[in-house]
Design an enzyme around this catalytic site. Structure first.
Site, PDB file in Angstrom:
ATOM      1  N   GLU A 258       0.797  -1.112   0.126  1.00  0.00           N
ATOM      2  CA  GLU A 258       0.249  -0.040  -0.009  1.00  0.00           C
ATOM      3  C   GLU A 258       0.936   1.121   0.073  1.00  0.00           C
ATOM      4  O   GLU A 258       1.943   1.275   0.571  1.00  0.00           O
ATOM      5  CB  GLU A 258      -0.773  -0.162   1.412  1.00  0.00           C
ATOM      6  CG  GLU A 258      -1.378   1.233   1.797  1.00  0.00           C
ATOM      7  CD  GLU A 258      -2.495   1.961   0.660  1.00  0.00           C
ATOM      8  OE1 GLU A 258      -3.244   1.116   0.177  1.00  0.00           O
ATOM      9  OE2 GLU A 258      -2.525   3.005   0.563  1.00  0.00           O
ATOM     10  N   CYS A 330     -13.536  -0.471  -8.500  1.00  0.00           N
ATOM     11  CA  CYS A 330     -14.866   0.469  -8.406  1.00  0.00           C
ATOM     12  C   CYS A 330     -15.176   1.266  -9.800  1.00  0.00           C
ATOM     13  O   CYS A 330     -15.876   2.458  -9.682  1.00  0.00           O
ATOM     14  CB  CYS A 330     -14.841   1.316  -7.456  1.00  0.00           C
ATOM     15  SG  CYS A 330     -13.322   2.285  -7.338  1.00  0.00           S
TER      16      CYS A 330
HETATM   17  C1  LIG Z   1      -9.912   0.849  -3.467  1.00  0.00           C
HETATM   18  S1  LIG Z   1      -8.525   1.226  -2.104  1.00  0.00           S
HETATM   19  C2  LIG Z   1      -8.579  -0.439  -1.270  1.00  0.00           C
HETATM   20  C3  LIG Z   1      -8.107  -0.694  -0.079  1.00  0.00           C
HETATM   21  C4  LIG Z   1      -8.369  -1.887   0.638  1.00  0.00           C
HETATM   22  N1  LIG Z   1      -8.098  -3.094  -0.040  1.00  0.00           N
HETATM   23  C5  LIG Z   1      -9.703  -2.206   1.292  1.00  0.00           C
HETATM   24  O1  LIG Z   1     -10.570  -2.791   0.773  1.00  0.00           O
HETATM   25  O2  LIG Z   1      -9.903  -1.321   2.355  1.00  0.00           O
HETATM   26  C6  LIG Z   1      -7.278   1.420  -3.041  1.00  0.00           C
HETATM   27  C7  LIG Z   1      -5.863   1.532  -2.002  1.00  0.00           C
HETATM   28  O3  LIG Z   1      -4.877   1.814  -2.883  1.00  0.00           O
HETATM   29  C8  LIG Z   1      -3.946   2.781  -2.312  1.00  0.00           C
HETATM   30  N2  LIG Z   1      -3.148   3.300  -3.615  1.00  0.00           N
HETATM   31  C9  LIG Z   1      -3.166   3.852  -4.689  1.00  0.00           C
HETATM   32  N3  LIG Z   1      -2.406   3.931  -5.391  1.00  0.00           N
HETATM   33  C10 LIG Z   1      -1.485   3.013  -5.191  1.00  0.00           C
HETATM   34  C11 LIG Z   1      -0.423   2.473  -5.889  1.00  0.00           C
HETATM   35  N4  LIG Z   1       0.175   3.129  -6.833  1.00  0.00           N
HETATM   36  N5  LIG Z   1       0.360   1.557  -5.117  1.00  0.00           N
HETATM   37  C12 LIG Z   1      -0.208   0.957  -3.856  1.00  0.00           C
HETATM   38  N6  LIG Z   1      -1.304   1.471  -3.178  1.00  0.00           N
HETATM   39  C13 LIG Z   1      -2.074   2.409  -3.988  1.00  0.00           C
HETATM   40  C14 LIG Z   1      -4.785   3.733  -1.878  1.00  0.00           C
HETATM   41  O4  LIG Z   1      -3.994   4.544  -0.846  1.00  0.00           O
HETATM   42  C15 LIG Z   1      -6.135   2.938  -1.166  1.00  0.00           C
HETATM   43  O5  LIG Z   1      -5.724   2.437   0.056  1.00  0.00           O
END
Ligand SMILES: C[S@@+](CC[C@H](N)C(=O)[O-])C[C@H]1O[C@@H](n2cnc3c(N)ncnc32)[C@H](O)[C@@H]1O
Length: 372
Positions: A258, A330
């Site tokens: 993350e 999403c």
């Molecule tokens: C849709 S959320 C999903 C979080 C988790 N799986 C949940 O269900 O609670 C997407 C997550 O990806 C993280 N994120 C965004 N871009 C990213 C990247 N390039 N690499 C790693 N994490 C990333 C965001 O901070 C966020 O926490």
């Protein structure tokens, strides 16, 4: 001008054709006959407003929210909830067929629950001495006293809010604990439950907004992992560690990646909170850490932001090819784009829509892919 509405577009707007040009008609439903006024004329399309509904659709309902026509939060308050679910299922089918170039038959029935009072979070804006939400497509503040989408606890908190120096105010409520996070106070995190797992959630960390649908979604992930005898699990874009910890009792190990520091700190805390000794976490962007995607992992859960997967992440998944991929999305458009690439090496077993965001045009999906 009087027109008949043909269908809804993917943003819930009515569509009709005028002189071979597509015309978007907000707040109009399929088969309705409406008197419209053109408000924007572009080379390829027109945008219009409804002046009068001449023949109403049987699927039209009277919005129960006083802000329905002005606030930008809900897009489908005028459509029955049954039809909203049909619309979302159809939307996923059409987008997937177009972008992933696969059969619509792979899309299963949508999972849904209650239409209102489901949100565990609200972001409010402040202007002068007023607190509220923004009007559709603008930054004009509409002062609100209540939002039909949010849980009762948050509406109660909303009435108690005093004007602070913050321009944006975040309110969150913990599932089962009832703890309230209010960004204008010192409480900067809360504990929230999904099933029997508990999670610390900080102000800006991601946490799914609909507790009931999230539990259903996570149960499906858990079921798939059990059926596939998953052992070593990659939890990419893991946020506060929610999904990995949810399935951790059934597997040998979980590794989460993350990029948001506060969320990964929450994930490390949550691992201890749930005694999930087999979970570990790395801070960084998934695309910069593709060397961590190794053959050791038989299942990868991928839950990226709306933008979908970075090219490097797709390449790595095509090279390492974990036996099972569970892709949570999403945004059906970026999902479709990514599936079109992943299908070279994976069979797309099915796509399940979840109505995580009732009364809006947004929809969540779970896709199960298995190595060919
Ligand atoms: C849709 S959320 C999903 C979080 C988790 N799986 C949940 O269900 O609670 C997407 C997550 O990806 C993280 N994120 C965004 N871009 C990213 C990247 N390039 N690499 C790693 N994490 C990333 C965001 O901070 C966020 O926490």
């Amino acid at each position: 001008m009087i027109v008949e509405i043909e269908k809804l577009d993917h943003f819930g707007r009515g569509i009709t054709t005028i002189n071979n040009k597509i015309c978007f008609v907000e707040n109009a439903l399929p088969k309705e006959i409406v008197k419209i006024k053109i408000v924007t004329e572009k080379k390829k399309y027109l945008v219009s407003e409804v002046e009068k509904i001449i023949k109403e659709s049987k699927d039209r309902v009277t919005p129960s929210c006083p802000y329905a026509t002005i606030c930008g939060g809900c897009h489908l308050e005028h459509l029955s909830f049954n039809k909203e679910n049909e619309f979302k299922e159809q939307k996923v089918k059409e987008i997937i067929e177009r972008f992933a170039k696969i059969s619509q038959d792979l899309v299963k029935d949508i999972i849904f629950d209650k239409p209102y009072h489901y949100r565990n979070k609200i972001t409010l804006h402040k202007e002068k001495n007023q607190i509220g939400l923004y009007e559709k497509k603008t930054n004009h503040l509409i002062p609100i006293k209540n939002c039909k989408l949010v849980m009762d606890e948050l509406n109660k908190e909303l009435t108690k809010l005093s004007i602070s120096s913050q321009k944006e105010i975040v309110l969150r409520v913990g599932n089962k604990t009832g703890e309230i996070l209010n960004s204008t106070t010192n409480q900067k995190s809360i504990i929230s439950y999904i099933g029997n797992k508990k999670y610390r959630v900080s102000e800006k960390s991601f946490f799914q907004v609909n507790n009931i649908i999230t539990e259903k979604l996570y149960n499906e992930i858990k079921k798939i992992i059990k059926e596939k005898n998953g052992t070593n699990i990659l939890d990419l874009y893991c946020g506060t560690g929610t999904i990995g910890i949810y399935v951790s009792d059934d597997v040998k190990k979980v590794m989460g990646i993350e990029s948001y520091k506060e969320a990964i700190e929450d994930a490390k805390y949550n691992k201890e909170l749930n005694h999930s000794k087999n979970c570990s976490y790395i801070l960084g962007k998934v695309e910069d850490l593709t060397k961590e995607i190794t053959k050791e992992f038989d299942v990868a859960i991928i839950d990226p932001p709306r933008s979908g997967l970075h090219k490097k992440v797709v390449e790595s998944l095509l090279e390492i090819i974990p036996k099972t991929l569970i892709y949570i999305s999403c945004d059906p458009v970026t999902l479709g784009r990514d599936l079109n690439l992943l299908k070279q090496k994976y069979t797309i077993e099915y796509i399940r829509p979840y109505n995580m965001f009732p009364r809006t045009y947004h929809v969540e999906t779970l896709t199960l892919l298995t190595r060919k």
